[in-house]
Scaffold this motif. Structure first.
Motif, PDB file in Angstrom:
ATOM      1  N   MET A  72      43.807 -27.313  -4.205  1.00 17.79           N
ATOM      2  CA  MET A  72      42.652 -28.118  -3.779  1.00 17.79           C
ATOM      3  C   MET A  72      41.366 -27.343  -4.032  1.00 17.79           C
ATOM      4  N   GLU A  73      41.359 -26.067  -3.649  1.00 14.93           N
ATOM      5  CA  GLU A  73      40.156 -25.260  -3.811  1.00 14.93           C
ATOM      6  C   GLU A  73      39.811 -25.043  -5.285  1.00 14.93           C
ATOM      7  N   VAL A  74      40.797 -24.738  -6.101  1.00 12.71           N
ATOM      8  CA  VAL A  74      40.554 -24.526  -7.536  1.00 12.71           C
ATOM      9  C   VAL A  74      40.022 -25.816  -8.170  1.00 12.71           C
ATOM     10  N   THR A  75      40.565 -26.956  -7.763  1.00 11.09           N
ATOM     11  CA  THR A  75      40.103 -28.243  -8.299  1.00 11.09           C
ATOM     12  C   THR A  75      38.677 -28.532  -7.854  1.00 11.09           C
ATOM     13  N   MET A 110      27.131 -41.558 -11.058  1.00 16.17           N
ATOM     14  CA  MET A 110      27.300 -40.241 -10.473  1.00 16.17           C
ATOM     15  C   MET A 110      28.778 -39.984 -10.211  1.00 16.17           C
ATOM     16  N   PRO A 111      29.215 -38.758 -10.397  1.00 15.15           N
ATOM     17  CA  PRO A 111      30.627 -38.443 -10.192  1.00 15.15           C
ATOM     18  C   PRO A 111      31.068 -38.565  -8.736  1.00 15.15           C
ATOM     19  N   CYS A 112      32.233 -39.167  -8.566  1.00 11.57           N
ATOM     20  CA  CYS A 112      32.841 -39.271  -7.246  1.00 11.57           C
ATOM     21  C   CYS A 112      34.306 -38.843  -7.291  1.00 11.57           C
ATOM     22  N   GLU A 113      34.794 -38.489  -8.499  1.00 10.06           N
ATOM     23  CA  GLU A 113      36.178 -38.054  -8.617  1.00 10.06           C
ATOM     24  C   GLU A 113      36.337 -37.110  -9.797  1.00 10.06           C
ATOM     25  N   PHE A 114      37.452 -36.379  -9.778  1.00 10.57           N
ATOM     26  CA  PHE A 114      37.721 -35.381 -10.801  1.00 10.57           C
ATOM     27  C   PHE A 114      39.228 -35.153 -10.831  1.00 10.57           C
ATOM     28  N   ARG A 115      39.777 -34.920 -12.014  1.00 11.64           N
ATOM     29  CA  ARG A 115      41.214 -34.663 -12.166  1.00 11.64           C
ATOM     30  C   ARG A 115      41.430 -33.336 -12.886  1.00 11.64           C
ATOM     31  N   MET A 116      42.508 -32.653 -12.496  1.00  7.13           N
ATOM     32  CA  MET A 116      42.828 -31.372 -13.103  1.00  7.13           C
ATOM     33  C   MET A 116      44.344 -31.181 -13.067  1.00  7.13           C
ATOM     34  N   ILE A 117      44.893 -30.629 -14.150  1.00  6.84           N
ATOM     35  CA  ILE A 117      46.325 -30.331 -14.222  1.00  6.84           C
ATOM     36  C   ILE A 117      46.548 -28.860 -13.877  1.00  6.84           C
ATOM     37  N   HIS A 118      47.542 -28.610 -13.021  1.00  7.85           N
ATOM     38  CA  HIS A 118      47.963 -27.250 -12.671  1.00  7.85           C
ATOM     39  C   HIS A 118      49.440 -27.115 -13.046  1.00  7.85           C
ATOM     40  N   ARG A 119      49.850 -25.918 -13.396  1.00 14.56           N
ATOM     41  CA  ARG A 119      51.261 -25.617 -13.621  1.00 14.56           C
ATOM     42  C   ARG A 119      51.731 -24.730 -12.471  1.00 14.56           C
ATOM     43  N   VAL A 120      52.853 -25.098 -11.881  1.00 14.37           N
ATOM     44  CA  VAL A 120      53.402 -24.303 -10.792  1.00 14.37           C
ATOM     45  C   VAL A 120      53.908 -22.980 -11.369  1.00 14.37           C
ATOM     46  N   GLU A 121      53.311 -21.901 -10.931  1.00  8.05           N
ATOM     47  CA  GLU A 121      53.700 -20.563 -11.363  1.00  8.05           C
ATOM     48  C   GLU A 121      54.781 -20.027 -10.425  1.00  8.05           C
ATOM     49  N   PHE A 122      55.533 -19.045 -10.903  1.00  8.47           N
ATOM     50  CA  PHE A 122      56.594 -18.458 -10.090  1.00  8.47           C
ATOM     51  C   PHE A 122      56.035 -17.948  -8.760  1.00  8.47           C
ATOM     52  N   ALA A 123      54.856 -17.336  -8.803  1.00 11.50           N
ATOM     53  CA  ALA A 123      54.231 -16.805  -7.588  1.00 11.50           C
ATOM     54  C   ALA A 123      53.844 -17.903  -6.600  1.00 11.50           C
ATOM     55  N   ASP A 124      53.800 -19.158  -7.054  1.00  8.63           N
ATOM     56  CA  ASP A 124      53.467 -20.285  -6.176  1.00  8.63           C
ATOM     57  C   ASP A 124      54.669 -20.777  -5.382  1.00  8.63           C
ATOM     58  N   THR A 125      55.861 -20.265  -5.687  1.00 10.42           N
ATOM     59  CA  THR A 125      57.076 -20.796  -5.071  1.00 10.42           C
ATOM     60  C   THR A 125      57.572 -19.893  -3.942  1.00 10.42           C
ATOM     61  N   ASP A 126      58.467 -20.450  -3.127  1.00 11.89           N
ATOM     62  CA  ASP A 126      59.048 -19.690  -2.025  1.00 11.89           C
ATOM     63  C   ASP A 126      60.484 -19.294  -2.368  1.00 11.89           C
ATOM     64  N   GLU A 139      57.187 -24.161 -12.939  1.00 10.13           N
ATOM     65  CA  GLU A 139      56.821 -24.742 -14.227  1.00 10.13           C
ATOM     66  C   GLU A 139      56.595 -26.249 -14.219  1.00 10.13           C
ATOM     67  N   ASP A 140      56.731 -26.919 -13.061  1.00  9.12           N
ATOM     68  CA  ASP A 140      56.320 -28.325 -12.988  1.00  9.12           C
ATOM     69  C   ASP A 140      54.814 -28.388 -13.223  1.00  9.12           C
ATOM     70  N   GLU A 141      54.362 -29.453 -13.858  1.00 10.79           N
ATOM     71  CA  GLU A 141      52.927 -29.714 -13.967  1.00 10.79           C
ATOM     72  C   GLU A 141      52.564 -30.747 -12.917  1.00 10.79           C
ATOM     73  N   VAL A 142      51.416 -30.521 -12.277  1.00 10.53           N
ATOM     74  CA  VAL A 142      50.950 -31.433 -11.237  1.00 10.53           C
ATOM     75  C   VAL A 142      49.486 -31.758 -11.499  1.00 10.53           C
ATOM     76  N   GLU A 143      49.176 -33.051 -11.486  1.00 12.30           N
ATOM     77  CA  GLU A 143      47.786 -33.485 -11.605  1.00 12.30           C
ATOM     78  C   GLU A 143      47.211 -33.590 -10.202  1.00 12.30           C
ATOM     79  N   VAL A 144      46.069 -32.941 -10.007  1.00  8.45           N
ATOM     80  CA  VAL A 144      45.374 -33.013  -8.729  1.00  8.45           C
ATOM     81  C   VAL A 144      44.149 -33.896  -8.932  1.00  8.45           C
TER      82      VAL A 144
END
Length: 146
Positions: free
Chosen positions: A31-34, A1-17, A73-78
């Motif tokens: 976290m929510e999207v993953t 049974m699944p107990c983990e999951f991985r997903m790659i996200h790219r930091v978009e301009f709108a994600d930055t300050d 534009e950094d890629e991050v694995e969650v």
């Protein structure tokens, strides 16, 4: 049974300050999207309809510790791990790793409760996780935990 999951996200301009680094709120959205992608990988939606009721998963606790910044534009694995599965709730741990080079940048957690709306009172009420979902998810073994 699944107990983990991985997903790659790219930091978009709108994600930055204004400093050009990822805004802290973006980690919570990742976290929510993953979590939603984890449910889809099991053949479900986070908006689950059962013959008895439509259930939702409100957040009752969320936290995140930040170690290093991410930039546009950094890629991050969650990496989501199910830390705890109870009758009516799930607690996930998340590790955020920049993809290139592979560096841990943050660690978070999220606790959700399975609820249904009582049609008589129109109030949310904690309910048992529906069997089809409960049968698909398990807590990660100690050696997999962070």
């Amino acid at each position: 049974m699944p107990c983990e999951f991985r997903m790659i996200h790219r930091v978009e301009f709108a994600d930055t300050d204004m400093a050009g680094i990822i805004h802290f709120a973006s980690y919570f959205r990742y976290m929510e999207v993953t979590e939603h992608a984890f449910f889809r990988s099991l053949g479900f939606s986070i908006n689950t309809r059962t013959p008895e009721a439509e259930v939702g998963w409100p957040r009752v606790h969320v936290s995140c510790d930040f170690k290093r910044p991410l930039r546009f534009e950094d890629e991050v694995e969650v990496h989501l791990r199910v830390r705890e599965k109870r009758e009516k709730s799930l607690t996930y741990d998340f590790t955020f790793r920049k993809v290139n080079p592979s560096i841990e940048v943050a660690h978070g957690s999220l606790t959700v409760v399975c609820v249904a709306v009582d049609p008589e009172t129109d109030q949310m009420k904690a309910v048992s996780i529906p069997d089809p979902i409960a049968r698909q998810i398990e807590a990660a073994p100690e050696e997999v935990m962070i």
